[in-house]
Scaffold this motif. Structure first.
Motif, PDB file in Angstrom:
ATOM      1  N   HIS A  13       0.817  -1.206   0.000  1.00  0.00           N
ATOM      2  CA  HIS A  13       0.000   0.000   0.000  1.00  0.00           C
ATOM      3  C   HIS A  13       0.855   1.261   0.000  1.00  0.00           C
ATOM      4  N   LEU A  14       2.139   1.152   0.310  1.00  0.00           N
ATOM      5  CA  LEU A  14       2.972   2.341   0.413  1.00  0.00           C
ATOM      6  C   LEU A  14       3.423   2.796  -0.964  1.00  0.00           C
ATOM      7  N   ALA A  15       3.204   4.078  -1.239  1.00  0.00           N
ATOM      8  CA  ALA A  15       3.611   4.635  -2.529  1.00  0.00           C
ATOM      9  C   ALA A  15       5.091   4.961  -2.504  1.00  0.00           C
ATOM     10  N   ILE A  16       5.712   4.932  -3.684  1.00  0.00           N
ATOM     11  CA  ILE A  16       7.098   5.375  -3.788  1.00  0.00           C
ATOM     12  C   ILE A  16       7.143   6.855  -3.468  1.00  0.00           C
ATOM     13  N   ALA A  17       8.113   7.264  -2.668  1.00  0.00           N
ATOM     14  CA  ALA A  17       8.193   8.659  -2.233  1.00  0.00           C
ATOM     15  C   ALA A  17       8.270   9.594  -3.430  1.00  0.00           C
ATOM     16  N   GLN A  18       7.500  10.667  -3.363  1.00  0.00           N
ATOM     17  CA  GLN A  18       7.522  11.715  -4.369  1.00  0.00           C
ATOM     18  C   GLN A  18       7.863  13.014  -3.662  1.00  0.00           C
ATOM     19  N   ASN A  19       7.934  14.097  -4.385  1.00  0.00           N
ATOM     20  CA  ASN A  19       8.169  15.368  -3.728  1.00  0.00           C
ATOM     21  C   ASN A  19       6.907  15.795  -2.986  1.00  0.00           C
ATOM     22  N   LEU A  20       7.093  16.217  -1.755  1.00  0.00           N
ATOM     23  CA  LEU A  20       5.985  16.690  -0.942  1.00  0.00           C
ATOM     24  C   LEU A  20       6.166  18.170  -0.634  1.00  0.00           C
ATOM     25  N   GLY A  21       5.090  18.926  -0.768  1.00  0.00           N
ATOM     26  CA  GLY A  21       5.073  20.308  -0.315  1.00  0.00           C
ATOM     27  C   GLY A  21       4.642  20.351   1.132  1.00  0.00           C
ATOM     28  N   GLU A  22       4.985  21.425   1.823  1.00  0.00           N
ATOM     29  CA  GLU A  22       4.613  21.583   3.234  1.00  0.00           C
ATOM     30  C   GLU A  22       4.337  23.056   3.512  1.00  0.00           C
ATOM     31  N   ARG A  23       3.256  23.312   4.216  1.00  0.00           N
ATOM     32  CA  ARG A  23       2.888  24.679   4.579  1.00  0.00           C
ATOM     33  C   ARG A  23       2.379  24.712   6.021  1.00  0.00           C
ATOM     34  N   THR A  24       2.524  25.885   6.652  1.00  0.00           N
ATOM     35  CA  THR A  24       1.988  26.112   7.982  1.00  0.00           C
ATOM     36  C   THR A  24       0.879  27.147   7.888  1.00  0.00           C
ATOM     37  N   LEU A  25      -0.284  26.811   8.437  1.00  0.00           N
ATOM     38  CA  LEU A  25      -1.444  27.701   8.386  1.00  0.00           C
ATOM     39  C   LEU A  25      -1.822  28.101   9.809  1.00  0.00           C
ATOM     40  N   ASP A  26      -1.904  29.396  10.052  1.00  0.00           N
ATOM     41  CA  ASP A  26      -2.179  29.906  11.404  1.00  0.00           C
ATOM     42  C   ASP A  26      -3.667  30.230  11.560  1.00  0.00           C
ATOM     43  N   PHE A  27      -4.443  29.194  11.851  1.00  0.00           N
ATOM     44  CA  PHE A  27      -5.869  29.382  12.081  1.00  0.00           C
ATOM     45  C   PHE A  27      -6.101  29.783  13.545  1.00  0.00           C
ATOM     46  N   LYS A  28      -7.234  30.423  13.800  1.00  0.00           N
ATOM     47  CA  LYS A  28      -7.625  30.714  15.182  1.00  0.00           C
ATOM     48  C   LYS A  28      -9.136  30.605  15.315  1.00  0.00           C
ATOM     49  N   ASP A  29      -9.562  29.827  16.293  1.00  0.00           N
ATOM     50  CA  ASP A  29     -10.976  29.691  16.595  1.00  0.00           C
ATOM     51  C   ASP A  29     -11.351  30.824  17.549  1.00  0.00           C
ATOM     52  N   GLU A  30     -11.932  31.875  17.015  1.00  0.00           N
ATOM     53  CA  GLU A  30     -12.258  33.055  17.820  1.00  0.00           C
ATOM     54  C   GLU A  30     -13.303  32.732  18.877  1.00  0.00           C
ATOM     55  N   SER A  31     -14.188  31.793  18.597  1.00  0.00           N
ATOM     56  CA  SER A  31     -15.248  31.462  19.551  1.00  0.00           C
ATOM     57  C   SER A  31     -14.692  30.854  20.833  1.00  0.00           C
ATOM     58  N   ARG A  32     -13.523  30.239  20.731  1.00  0.00           N
ATOM     59  CA  ARG A  32     -12.881  29.654  21.917  1.00  0.00           C
ATOM     60  C   ARG A  32     -11.595  30.380  22.274  1.00  0.00           C
ATOM     61  N   ASN A  33     -11.282  31.436  21.545  1.00  0.00           N
ATOM     62  CA  ASN A  33     -10.033  32.186  21.735  1.00  0.00           C
ATOM     63  C   ASN A  33      -8.847  31.230  21.747  1.00  0.00           C
ATOM     64  N   ARG A  34      -8.789  30.403  20.687  1.00  0.00           N
ATOM     65  CA  ARG A  34      -7.853  29.275  20.689  1.00  0.00           C
ATOM     66  C   ARG A  34      -7.153  29.148  19.335  1.00  0.00           C
ATOM     67  N   PRO A  35      -5.831  29.319  19.304  1.00  0.00           N
ATOM     68  CA  PRO A  35      -5.092  29.082  18.056  1.00  0.00           C
ATOM     69  C   PRO A  35      -5.177  27.603  17.669  1.00  0.00           C
ATOM     70  N   VAL A  36      -5.270  27.353  16.372  1.00  0.00           N
ATOM     71  CA  VAL A  36      -5.249  25.980  15.859  1.00  0.00           C
ATOM     72  C   VAL A  36      -4.244  25.959  14.701  1.00  0.00           C
ATOM     73  N   VAL A  37      -2.958  26.017  15.060  1.00  0.00           N
ATOM     74  CA  VAL A  37      -1.897  26.012  14.052  1.00  0.00           C
ATOM     75  C   VAL A  37      -1.919  24.665  13.344  1.00  0.00           C
ATOM     76  N   THR A  38      -1.905  24.705  12.017  1.00  0.00           N
ATOM     77  CA  THR A  38      -2.093  23.497  11.216  1.00  0.00           C
ATOM     78  C   THR A  38      -0.994  23.364  10.169  1.00  0.00           C
ATOM     79  N   GLU A  39      -0.368  22.207  10.138  1.00  0.00           N
ATOM     80  CA  GLU A  39       0.666  21.895   9.150  1.00  0.00           C
ATOM     81  C   GLU A  39       0.059  21.000   8.084  1.00  0.00           C
TER      82      GLU A  39
END
Length: 339
Positions: A16-42
């Motif tokens: 089931h494992l694919a041969i490794a390819q190039n992967l992109g990576e990004r960091t997204l700085d979300f924030k749940d204002e209703s809970r005053n809570r950062p949800v940093v997402t990679e």
């Protein structure tokens, strides 16, 4: 030599494992204002971009180099969300995230605020409802993101998590934790299970009045947008004792336990969940495979600095275990989400 042979066998069997390819990576700085809570997402995703010398930087953990902010995919892809263990972080299961991304998915891992290795807020270690809410908020944020949202196949969304994150999967699937049951267990016969090395002394927080008050107003945690759940060494099993607590689970669920797990013992956690839920799929890793084998493979200096997390019994090959779990997870999602 035996370990090397075992690793080779696992690789050969990991169809089931694919041969490794190039992967992109990004960091997204979300924030749940209703809970005053950062949800940093990679996020990790297949990219057509090529690696640059700067992308091949030093890491204390075994990882595939990624293209920082690489070009996004051209087609819609499945999305797999990822929840780390208590006191971990969004990068502590990067080996799993990259394997799933290499199979043709976008993978999104969150930092659970106050429950990471570099930002510890005591009460966040004993508030299990915040984590499923983090994952659901990250999912909504990704779907609403003008760049990422259009690339997500909304019919093919799955999630995976480890330890506290393993419980998070079961909650998102529809199981309802009896918080008072879990609290009483922790204060009595299960006290040892709360004495975790990531943050000793948590038992005294179980009587915090604000936390108890919050526990009585937890919104529904089930997320029907997520169709498949892969739970690794889940914790909090002792908060589930009745069939009606898991009756609302409709998505497909795979549970992985480790026979020698002393942090989330299979008897009261992974194996218990499987027996209670019934329709889940289950595998138990044998021998001396412990809890922290699921963390990344570290260089020797890190192993010496934090041996409890990064050094295994001599009979255990962490790399081989990761390859096995990679194969199980990718195979499960490919079958469940049909991609």
């Amino acid at each position: 030599m035996c370990k090397q042979i075992f690793t080779i066998i696992i690789i050969l069997l990991s169809g089931h494992l694919a041969i490794a390819q190039n992967l992109g990576e990004r960091t997204l700085d979300f924030k749940d204002e209703s809970r005053n809570r950062p949800v940093v997402t990679e996020i990790w995703y297949p990219t057509a971009d090529t690696l640059k010398p700067a992308d091949k930087h030093f890491s204390p953990f075994l990882r595939q180099p990624t293209v920082r902010n690489g070009k996004l995919p051209a087609n819609k892809l499945p999305l797999i969300l990822l929840s780390h263990g208590t006191g971990g972080g969004r990068l502590t299961l990067e080996w799993l995230a990259q394997a799933i991304a290499n199979s043709g998915c976008i993978v999104a891992a969150v930092d659970h605020y106050g429950n990471t290795y570099d930002h510890k807020i005591p009460l966040e270690f004993v508030k299990p409802w915040e984590r499923p809410l983090d994952i659901s908020f990250a999912l909504t944020s990704l779907l609403n993101n003008p760049e990422i949202g259009p690339l997500i196949n909304q019919q093919k969304i799955g999630a995976t998590g480890f330890s506290f994150g393993g419980y998070t999967m079961i909650a998102l699937a529809g199981a309802k934790l009896d918080f008072e049951q879990a609290r009483n267990y922790y204060k009595t016969t299960g006290r040892k299970e709360l004495e975790i090395p990531e943050f000793p002394g948590l038992v005294k927080l179980l009587d915090d009045s604000s936390m108890i008050a919050d526990s009585k107003h937890v919104p529904p945690l089930k997320d029907q947008r997520i169709k498949a759940f892969f739970s690794i060494s889940p914790a909090l099993g002792f908060g589930f004792t009745r069939k009606e607590q898991v009756a609302d689970i409709k998505g497909v669920l795979y549970i992985v336990g480790s026979q020698s797990d002393s942090i989330a013992p299979v008897k009261t956690n992974a194996r218990h969940y499987h027996q209670l839920i019934g329709k889940s799929k289950y595998i138990e890793l044998p021998g001396k495979t412990g809890h922290y084998v699921m963390l990344g493979e570290a260089i020797d200096a890190v192993k010496k600095e934090a041996p409890i997390y990064f050094t295994d019994d001599p009979s255990v090959n962490r790399h081989a275990i990761h390859l096995q779990v990679d194969s199980l997870a990718v195979g499960f999602f490919k079958t469940a989400l049909k991609y």
